[in-house]
Design a protein around this motif. Structure first.
Motif, short mmCIF file in Angstrom:
data_model
loop_
_atom_site.label_atom_id
_atom_site.label_comp_id
_atom_site.label_asym_id
_atom_site.label_seq_id
_atom_site.Cartn_x
_atom_site.Cartn_y
_atom_site.Cartn_z
N GLY A 203 22.41 2.25 33.92
CA GLY A 203 21.82 2.93 35.07
C GLY A 203 22.83 3.20 36.17
O GLY A 203 22.84 4.28 36.78
N ILE A 204 23.71 2.21 36.43
CA ILE A 204 24.74 2.38 37.45
C ILE A 204 25.73 3.45 37.02
O ILE A 204 26.17 4.30 37.82
CB ILE A 204 25.46 1.06 37.72
N CYS A 209 29.61 5.63 39.87
CA CYS A 209 30.21 4.53 40.61
C CYS A 209 31.71 4.52 40.36
O CYS A 209 32.21 5.20 39.45
CB CYS A 209 29.60 3.19 40.21
N ALA A 210 32.40 3.75 41.19
CA ALA A 210 33.83 3.54 41.02
C ALA A 210 34.05 2.05 40.83
O ALA A 210 33.81 1.26 41.75
CB ALA A 210 34.60 4.05 42.23
N ARG A 322 29.48 12.24 44.70
CA ARG A 322 28.28 12.11 43.87
C ARG A 322 28.18 10.75 43.18
O ARG A 322 27.37 10.59 42.27
CB ARG A 322 28.25 13.22 42.81
N ILE A 323 28.98 9.79 43.61
CA ILE A 323 28.87 8.45 43.00
C ILE A 323 27.90 7.62 43.85
O ILE A 323 28.28 6.86 44.74
CB ILE A 323 30.25 7.76 42.88
N TYR A 327 31.14 1.84 45.40
CA TYR A 327 32.32 1.14 44.89
C TYR A 327 31.92 -0.26 44.42
O TYR A 327 31.14 -0.95 45.10
CB TYR A 327 33.39 1.01 45.97
N ILE A 328 32.46 -0.66 43.29
CA ILE A 328 32.23 -2.00 42.76
C ILE A 328 33.59 -2.65 42.54
O ILE A 328 34.40 -2.15 41.75
CB ILE A 328 31.42 -1.96 41.45
#
Length: 492
Positions: A203-204, A209-210, A322-323, A327-328
């Motif tokens: 889902g993420i 995401c980054a 569009r992320i 950030y992760i």
């Protein structure tokens, strides 16, 4: 443990440590560790690349030897190994293959998909080798699709994401495993991809995401959108740069590392000027005290550089706006004090700090191993085991069955048995009657020529507990067909 369950071995070549993990997957698909090692690289790995192959192979041999000792009582030994890498030459490349079909088009099948991939693999990349091809997505008749099988296609554009690495490094890894460890290379895995599998949910990745891993010598940025990798880059600066900066203040490297981990912050504040850090003395230099404010300013400058480059890499992906998952961050470099404060000061408000893996994909009993006491250190190697598909063990010892006079030479010679083949196969993995008879004759001749008794074999002092007891019990209880009847006849 079921005898048909595969056991995997992975080595991770990190700049600060070389890690090894021996594990299997349970019925739920979770990675279950059996043994692990984490040994300092001692300069043998620089920026994730083998710098001194002799030193690196010595560490890898130590890890494999320890794993084989752990496996000794089970009757298995390591035959092949996966290698997980995160080096500066590793990067992603988007490659597009287009096809148009006459008339109403074609009804796409698996053969068409394979033909498109074969066309891709014919491409040559100067100095680089294709490490892997990630699952593509398609634009069919103007619409994005994850698969074209069963669809009527007039125009197809296939968007492949390739992972490339320098050919010279692939040769180094092959030399390390096959010539120095004398094992088979089961595969070379990209650590950032493996890590994403056990940290990020589908889902993420769909939201976008980054994933940023700040390691010792490298910072890796992986950008996802619509469950596809948009960008993978490795920036050759990491947390050890802060340690090197501190060492310029006449601080020993080991003292600088300890101060960085225990006292420093990524953001300096004026109140830090009231605190002092004592620097231990060494030859020719007396003990000194340095203001914490000055040390934090040194660390802040380097960490701001790293984060600024992360932001630039994410911007280059083309999907930065569009992320939606933000950030992760993971890795030892993000454990420095006030790290989240630095992110906010630099405009990264939507961020998450991850220091462990998804508990649905990993299971370890409490206090199993001190290696797992620091969750941020094992995510990528757990991911390597999660992505592994080939069993890495082979049967080292054979299982003997009682002799009878009637069927002494009945069985054919046994074939070598690999760990990914069923252990209970009737014709494999068992010593034949002829081989046992030859062994008994040789022992009789030996005892006649040498009256001294043989030394008792050294018992294995290592144990894997319930995991490999199951393997050994099942293996030792496996009997040839008709053996029980033979024993009843002998009793009569």
């Amino acid at each position: 443990m079921d005898t048909n369950k595969l056991v995997y071995v992975a080595l991770e070549l990190g700049s600060s440590h070389i890690c090894g993990l021996l594990a299997y997957k349970d019925a739920l698909g979770r990675v279950v560790p059996m043994a692990s090692r984490r040994v300092e690289s001692k300069g043998s790995i620089v920026h994730g690349t083998i710098y001194n192959i002799d030193a690196a192979s010595a560490i890898a041999k130590e890890i494999i030897r320890d794993f084989n000792q752990e496996l000794e009582s089970s009757g298995y030994s390591i035959s092949q190994v996966y290698v997980s890498i995160d080096c500066r030459s590793l990067h992603s490349l988007r490659h597009i293959v287009s096809h148009s079909y006459d008339g109403d088009g074609i009804l796409a099948t698996e053969e068409h998909v394979k033909a498109l991939e074969e066309e891709l693999l014919k491409e040559q990349f100067d100095g680089y080798e294709i490490l892997s091809v990630l699952p593509p997505y398609y634009h069919v008749n103007g619409r994005r699709e994850n698969s074209i099988v069963g669809m009527l296609c007039r125009e197809v554009r296939v968007y492949y994401t390739l992972l490339l690495v320098r050919k010279t490094y692939v040769r180094l890894i092959t030399d390390l495993v096959e010539k120095r460890l004398r094992l088979k290379l089961a595969g070379i895995l990209a650590a950032p991809i493996c890590e994403a599998q056990v940290i990020l949910s589908p889902g993420i990745r769909q939201m976008g995401c980054a994933l940023v891993n700040i390691g010792a010598d490298c910072t890796t940025v992986s950008v996802y959108k619509e469950d596809a990798l948009e960008l993978l880059r490795v920036y050759p600066v990491g947390g050890s740069a802060v340690t090197r900066d501190l060492s310029t203040l006449h601080i020993l490297r080991e003292d600088a590392e300890e101060i960085k981990c225990s006292r420093l912050s990524a953001v300096s504040e004026m109140k830090d000027g009231d605190s002092f850090v004592e620097i231990p003395s060494f030859i020719g230099k007396e003990a000194q005290q340095i203001r914490l404010l000055d040390l934090n300013r040194c660390a802040q400058a380097r960490m701001k550089e790293i984060i600024a480059n992360v932001q630039a890499l994410v911007e280059s992906s083309g999907v930065a706006n569009r992320i939606d998952g933000g950030y992760i961050f993971t890795g030892g470099g993000c454990l420095i004090g006030r790290f989240n404060r630095l992110l906010k000061d630099m405009g990264i408000n939507d961020s998450i700090q991850v220091t462990s893996v998804n508990d649905k994909l990993f299971f370890a009993e409490p206090n199993t191993d001190e290696f797992f006491a620091s969750p941020s250190q094992y995510a990528s190697i757990v991911g390597a085991i999660y992505c592994a598909t080939k069993g890495c063990l082979e049967v080292a010892n054979t299982v003997f069955s009682p002799l009878t006079e009637e069927d002494e030479f009945e069985n054919e010679p046994s074939k070598p048995l690999r760990q990914d083949e069923p252990l209970h196969s009737p014709s494999e993995g068992r010593t034949t009657r002829r081989e046992e008879y030859t062994r008994d004759v040789e022992e009789d001749l030996y005892s006649q020529s040498n009256p001294m008794p043989r030394k008792e074999e050294k018992k294995n002092k290592f144990s894997l507990g319930r995991v490999f007891k199951d393997i050994l019990d099942v293996a030792s209880n496996t009997r040839p067909e008709g053996e029980e009847e033979d024993e009843e006849d002998e009793e009569e």
